[in-house]
Design a protein around this motif. Sequence first.
Motif, PDB file in Angstrom:
ATOM      1  N   TYR A 190       0.853  -1.181   0.000  1.00  0.00           N
ATOM      2  CA  TYR A 190       0.000   0.000   0.000  1.00  0.00           C
ATOM      3  C   TYR A 190       0.891   1.233   0.000  1.00  0.00           C
ATOM      4  N   GLY A 191       0.673   2.117  -0.929  1.00  0.00           N
ATOM      5  CA  GLY A 191       1.461   3.342  -1.004  1.00  0.00           C
ATOM      6  C   GLY A 191       1.928   3.601  -2.425  1.00  0.00           C
ATOM      7  N   ALA A 192       2.398   4.831  -2.656  1.00  0.00           N
ATOM      8  CA  ALA A 192       2.808   5.250  -3.998  1.00  0.00           C
ATOM      9  C   ALA A 192       4.228   4.830  -4.337  1.00  0.00           C
ATOM     10  N   GLU A 193       4.983   4.326  -3.366  1.00  0.00           N
ATOM     11  CA  GLU A 193       6.338   3.855  -3.628  1.00  0.00           C
ATOM     12  C   GLU A 193       6.699   2.787  -2.610  1.00  0.00           C
ATOM     13  N   THR A 194       7.763   2.073  -2.926  1.00  0.00           N
ATOM     14  CA  THR A 194       8.239   1.047  -2.017  1.00  0.00           C
ATOM     15  C   THR A 194       9.754   1.024  -2.023  1.00  0.00           C
ATOM     16  N   GLU A 195      10.331   0.633  -0.917  1.00  0.00           N
ATOM     17  CA  GLU A 195      11.783   0.477  -0.841  1.00  0.00           C
ATOM     18  C   GLU A 195      12.183  -0.854  -1.463  1.00  0.00           C
ATOM     19  N   VAL A 196      13.152  -0.787  -2.379  1.00  0.00           N
ATOM     20  CA  VAL A 196      13.754  -1.997  -2.938  1.00  0.00           C
ATOM     21  C   VAL A 196      15.194  -2.027  -2.445  1.00  0.00           C
ATOM     22  N   SER A 197      15.540  -3.032  -1.677  1.00  0.00           N
ATOM     23  CA  SER A 197      16.885  -3.107  -1.115  1.00  0.00           C
ATOM     24  C   SER A 197      17.329  -4.553  -1.064  1.00  0.00           C
ATOM     25  N   GLY A 198      18.626  -4.733  -0.967  1.00  0.00           N
ATOM     26  CA  GLY A 198      19.169  -6.078  -0.897  1.00  0.00           C
ATOM     27  C   GLY A 198      20.657  -6.086  -1.133  1.00  0.00           C
ATOM     28  N   MET A 199      21.163  -7.212  -1.610  1.00  0.00           N
ATOM     29  CA  MET A 199      22.596  -7.412  -1.834  1.00  0.00           C
ATOM     30  C   MET A 199      22.818  -7.969  -3.238  1.00  0.00           C
ATOM     31  N   ILE A 200      23.978  -7.598  -3.799  1.00  0.00           N
ATOM     32  CA  ILE A 200      24.464  -8.220  -5.023  1.00  0.00           C
ATOM     33  C   ILE A 200      25.836  -8.789  -4.704  1.00  0.00           C
ATOM     34  N   TYR A 201      26.073 -10.025  -5.107  1.00  0.00           N
ATOM     35  CA  TYR A 201      27.352 -10.683  -4.853  1.00  0.00           C
ATOM     36  C   TYR A 201      28.064 -10.924  -6.180  1.00  0.00           C
ATOM     37  N   ASP A 202      29.345 -10.488  -6.219  1.00  0.00           N
ATOM     38  CA  ASP A 202      30.127 -10.671  -7.443  1.00  0.00           C
ATOM     39  C   ASP A 202      31.606 -10.547  -7.112  1.00  0.00           C
ATOM     40  N   GLU A 203      32.452 -11.004  -8.058  1.00  0.00           N
ATOM     41  CA  GLU A 203      33.909 -10.918  -7.881  1.00  0.00           C
ATOM     42  C   GLU A 203      34.383  -9.474  -7.834  1.00  0.00           C
ATOM     43  N   GLY A 204      33.765  -8.615  -8.636  1.00  0.00           N
ATOM     44  CA  GLY A 204      34.204  -7.219  -8.709  1.00  0.00           C
ATOM     45  C   GLY A 204      33.021  -6.276  -8.634  1.00  0.00           C
ATOM     46  N   GLU A 205      33.251  -5.042  -8.989  1.00  0.00           N
ATOM     47  CA  GLU A 205      32.197  -4.041  -8.906  1.00  0.00           C
ATOM     48  C   GLU A 205      31.093  -4.330  -9.915  1.00  0.00           C
TER      49      GLU A 205
END
Length: 796
Positions: free
Chosen positions: A345-360
């Motif tokens: 419910y709402g006009a926006e939502t937080e999207v968050s988490g992690m990305i795993y990789d060898e480099g950037e």
Amino acid sequence: MIRRVISLLFVVFLLSVSSHSQGHLYVEAKQPHRLFDGAITRMVVHESRNLVAATSVTREAKVLEIQSLREIAGLTNLPVAVTGIDFSRDGAVVYLATQDGNVHVWRFQEGRVARSLKAHRANIAAIASGPEGTLLVIGGDRNIKLIDAETGAERRALPTLQEEVTAFAVHPERTSFAMALPSGRIAIYSFLLLSPLKVIDTAPDRPSALAFSADGQMFAAGTVSGDLREWNCADWKLAAQTKVHSALVTAAAYSGDRRWRATISQDSTCSVHALAPPGGSKTLVAPRRTFVGVGFASGDLLVAADGGGTLQTWEVRERPPDQRPPAIVVQKPGRATSGEQLRLYGAETEVSGMIYDEGEVVLTIGGVPVDCSPTAERDAEGRRGYRFVQNVALPRQGVNTFLLHARDALGNTSSDTIQVYRLSPNEVIEILDPLPSSETDEVAIPVEARVWIPMQSYAIAVNLLDIVVNRNPTGRVAGSVLKESVPLVMGYNQIQIVVTSESGEKIKAVVDVTRRLRGAAPPPPVAGVSPRRDRSMGPQAWAVIVGVSEYANTGIPTLKYADRDAEAFAAFLQTPQGGGFDNEHMRVLINRDATLANVKDALVNFLRNAIDIDLVIVFFAGHGAPEPARPDNLYLLTYDTDPSLLPTTAFPMWDIQTAIARYINAKKVVVFSDACHSGGISVEYATRGLDITKSNLINQYLVDLSRTKEGVVVFTASAAGEVSQEFPELMHGVFTYYLLEGMRGEADFNNDYTVTINELMQYVEERVKRKTKGAQNPTRSQTKYDKEMTISLIPH
């Protein structure tokens, strides 16, 4: 920084230092570059400038950028063969030592040989640039000299050596140099003073290649038997001895960070070893030719020259290039369970988490780049974690789809699609039980609802009466189910659930249930006896409604619509949307019935039946007036009021305060007053209030009543000093007309099928002001009360 590699006999390296924590090894060949038509004879690397210089048997010399192997400059048709090569310490000059004893100063970026120095009488075997503008020159006749790099003048010289120099290396700080001798000894001298410092004996084996590490801490010697020995320069103790080749070692080199070590041999191989910590090794083969030089450039790039005139480069890594796509782990919003949609419910939502990789990695959400911050966290495969947090708009109610796309430095990509169902306010509360428009003969029924937002608290009301108030849920997460049991009145019941979100927003849902009669009909009420009940029956609603247009005393001007206002208000309260008030809980006093005695009995005796959990509504439409001799004494005029005897025939305003404070126990009391009217002063409209020439304090007194106790709401038709108007085209007082319009649904600003007291007052204030062109301004109390209290319900 300079790395020098000389075929077979002479090696000089200058390297940089860094740290490392893995011991794996992977070598990936790059595209080879054919540099000369003939064999390469000498090679030197300048690491900080990322340059390599090489010479050929064809009497040519070239300088290249190592990463791309792009040729920067070249010399051809040299008069004699080049026997030694080195960069100046700043990388701007290449020194070319030739077979005739000359040193040519080649400013390759300018495309010219700046000068030639006569450094030796005969062949020069090796050359090295040093500090303070010096050059160290080793002659093929076993003479060693230190000369001026500008003039060629001799500064110092060593006595002629007894043995031929078979290998040569310079300390990275140019403080010393080492020479290998056929007798198996290694002699170490001071660079500027040419004084002996140390002698190392390797007999019976003989050294054939020498190298210092970039940090100057380690010293290596390859031997004719294919071994490699390493010493710690701090104490010159032997640290390791390794078999690296099957034949004579011709050159050795350390990488700048001492992670890797490379050696080449007459057996046509190049051996690469992981050092810190010890790991794997890799053998590179030059088919049908021999490696003649080896070195490391910046960025873990291994460079080797072979006898066919080709430069070959390899990238040395801890492990093979990462071909795994970045791993995207979305933590918010959560994932929906199988078969269901993720609801928010709402006009926006937080999207968050992690990305795993060898480099950037580069991450986009819906095509918009998102910052990824490195963390110390690693996944099960050892890949580094990058955290991302982004607020993403949900532009439409219903399904919203957005794509997360991650790309790493090697071009590996991965994607994740998130679907979020944006709830409308009407979808936040999913009532599971009872079903809409259901019927029952039970006195109480279970109420069950799933709430699709995290909630602070919830409340449940039946016909506007609170049954459950500010209940803290056992589960606060979205999708939690609340369960309560609520009592029903006979006939129509409208159940309202109000949920308070974590942000404080109140969201409502309603369902209607009809309670049928079970068994015999209840006995009729006894005339004149008010219904009594206790808390176990659940909250109830009570109302006293007074409307006086006609007065017994002809001295009081008649009003056109006060009685009609009261009748319309009472009728609305008896509808389901008004709360379904029953006759037993209402006192409606119109004109002749609105005597002083009846009004006092209704406000004091009748409303004493209300208990703390109940709701009380008081509505008054008629005249109000001050006592002429004592204008601070204010009265509501009843049907039997005598204007000349107000103290004994009218209802004192302070008795309303007394009733609220002393006799009415309900904690929710709402007072609507349209009480300030006077006789017709205009053909277009009438006003209520006997004396408009004096400041009208009736409304001010009523507003002040709200301070009697917490939870009292007072809403008056006009402000102090104003009068309340009636409009013939409305057939009501303007205040009551818009009060009823608002309660019927016009004040439902957020379309949630409920009208709160705050919405109602806001609507009435604006419409009355506009209708009267600002002459009448409804006034609300400013004390503490529940502004989200439901005052009416909208059928849907």
